[in-house]
Enzyme design. Sequence first.
Site, PDB file in Angstrom:
ATOM      1  N   PRO A 103       0.820  -1.208   0.000  1.00 47.37           N
ATOM      2  CA  PRO A 103       0.000   0.000   0.000  1.00 47.37           C
ATOM      3  C   PRO A 103       0.856   1.260   0.000  1.00 47.37           C
ATOM      4  O   PRO A 103       1.931   1.306   0.598  1.00 47.37           O
ATOM      5  CB  PRO A 103      -0.799  -0.120   1.306  1.00 47.37           C
ATOM      6  CG  PRO A 103      -0.780  -1.565   1.651  1.00 47.37           C
ATOM      7  CD  PRO A 103       0.521  -2.086   1.155  1.00 47.37           C
ATOM      8  N   GLY A 163       7.670   1.580   2.002  1.00 43.84           N
ATOM      9  CA  GLY A 163       7.668   0.982   0.674  1.00 43.84           C
ATOM     10  C   GLY A 163       8.307   1.861  -0.380  1.00 43.84           C
ATOM     11  O   GLY A 163       9.109   1.401  -1.193  1.00 43.84           O
ATOM     12  N   ALA A 178       1.911   5.055   0.988  1.00 52.17           N
ATOM     13  CA  ALA A 178       1.834   5.928   2.169  1.00 52.17           C
ATOM     14  C   ALA A 178       1.240   5.201   3.365  1.00 52.17           C
ATOM     15  O   ALA A 178       0.303   5.676   3.999  1.00 52.17           O
ATOM     16  CB  ALA A 178       1.020   7.182   1.839  1.00 52.17           C
ATOM     17  N   SER A 179       1.810   4.047   3.673  1.00 51.52           N
ATOM     18  CA  SER A 179       1.226   3.194   4.707  1.00 51.52           C
ATOM     19  C   SER A 179       2.131   2.980   5.909  1.00 51.52           C
ATOM     20  O   SER A 179       1.839   2.146   6.769  1.00 51.52           O
ATOM     21  CB  SER A 179       0.855   1.830   4.104  1.00 51.52           C
ATOM     22  OG  SER A 179       1.995   1.207   3.536  1.00 51.52           O
ATOM     23  N   GLY A 180       3.257   3.700   5.988  1.00 55.21           N
ATOM     24  CA  GLY A 180       4.095   3.625   7.171  1.00 55.21           C
ATOM     25  C   GLY A 180       5.053   2.454   7.231  1.00 55.21           C
ATOM     26  O   GLY A 180       5.616   2.168   8.293  1.00 55.21           O
ATOM     27  N   ILE A 181       5.259   1.773   6.111  1.00 56.65           N
ATOM     28  CA  ILE A 181       6.186   0.636   6.103  1.00 56.65           C
ATOM     29  C   ILE A 181       7.394   0.884   5.199  1.00 56.65           C
ATOM     30  O   ILE A 181       8.163  -0.040   4.924  1.00 56.65           O
ATOM     31  CB  ILE A 181       5.475  -0.673   5.695  1.00 56.65           C
ATOM     32  CG1 ILE A 181       4.706  -0.505   4.376  1.00 56.65           C
ATOM     33  CG2 ILE A 181       4.545  -1.143   6.800  1.00 56.65           C
ATOM     34  CD1 ILE A 181       4.021  -1.788   3.905  1.00 56.65           C
ATOM     35  N   ASP A 192      14.439   7.601   5.251  1.00 50.74           N
ATOM     36  CA  ASP A 192      14.453   6.147   5.401  1.00 50.74           C
ATOM     37  C   ASP A 192      15.260   5.434   4.318  1.00 50.74           C
ATOM     38  O   ASP A 192      15.511   4.228   4.437  1.00 50.74           O
ATOM     39  CB  ASP A 192      13.017   5.604   5.362  1.00 50.74           C
ATOM     40  CG  ASP A 192      12.186   6.057   6.554  1.00 50.74           C
ATOM     41  OD1 ASP A 192      12.782   6.540   7.541  1.00 50.74           O
ATOM     42  OD2 ASP A 192      10.951   5.942   6.495  1.00 50.74           O
TER      43      ASP A 192
END
Length: 268
Positions: A83, A90, A85-88, A125
């Site tokens: 997904p 990506g 913009a899901s905080g993981i 990140d």
Amino acid sequence: MHVRERRADGYHALESLFVFAEDGDILRAGHRDDGVITLAVEGPCGAGLSGDEDNLVMRAARSLQAATGITAGADIRLDKRLPVASGIGGGSADAAATLRLLMRLWNITVEGAVLQQLSLSLGSDVPACLASTTQLVRGRGELLEAQALDDLSCRPMLLVNPRVGVSTASVFAGWDRIDRGPLDARNIDGLARAGRNDLEAPARLLAPVIGDVLQALQAQAPRLVRMSGSGATCFALFDDGQAMTQAATALRHDHPDWWVMETRIRTS
């Protein structure tokens, strides 16, 4: 995700343990001689994600091209399975993978310090994603320390996203500015005992469904449950794959509109 003080440069000082899943987005590229770079986005989570110059993959490719002065180009295809913009992380992982992929495709070498600075310019990140191994990340994302945790390597991990996006900037703006101490990332017991995500409370205010996800995961009796990054994806670590599969089956049945991925933590 421990948020410490706000730095003089406006960024927050963070302490976070980065682990990487065995599964995720897939990047492919073909060589071009004319210097042109194109990006095609496909996959189950690719809808609405453009391949224009703002895409992190394109920005990474352009930055590498400019930093090295290479005249070659590439046709890049992004199979987006995570997904947006899901905080993981990506997008950051995709940017780092683009740098690695194009260095191989173009047969070029970039000195380590230069590559780290280039990656940091793309996002906080991205430097940690270059190696894609378990690391303790501090500062803005520029301070990296390898963490070889035997009890995390290859551990089954379930990722769940309620398909609700939250703004990272809004989540940070909602942080209560309280420094609750450093992160103990030496083993999973320390993470379970004292590890926390300081962004969970403001993220839940923006998207209360995050609380529902955490509660649903906790009901499956995993070893550890937390929200990832700034949300809204949450994760659960299990002691064995069968328990993870049973939990995933139950969640897909009870919440068919949620995104659920069964994976494992990559070896360090």
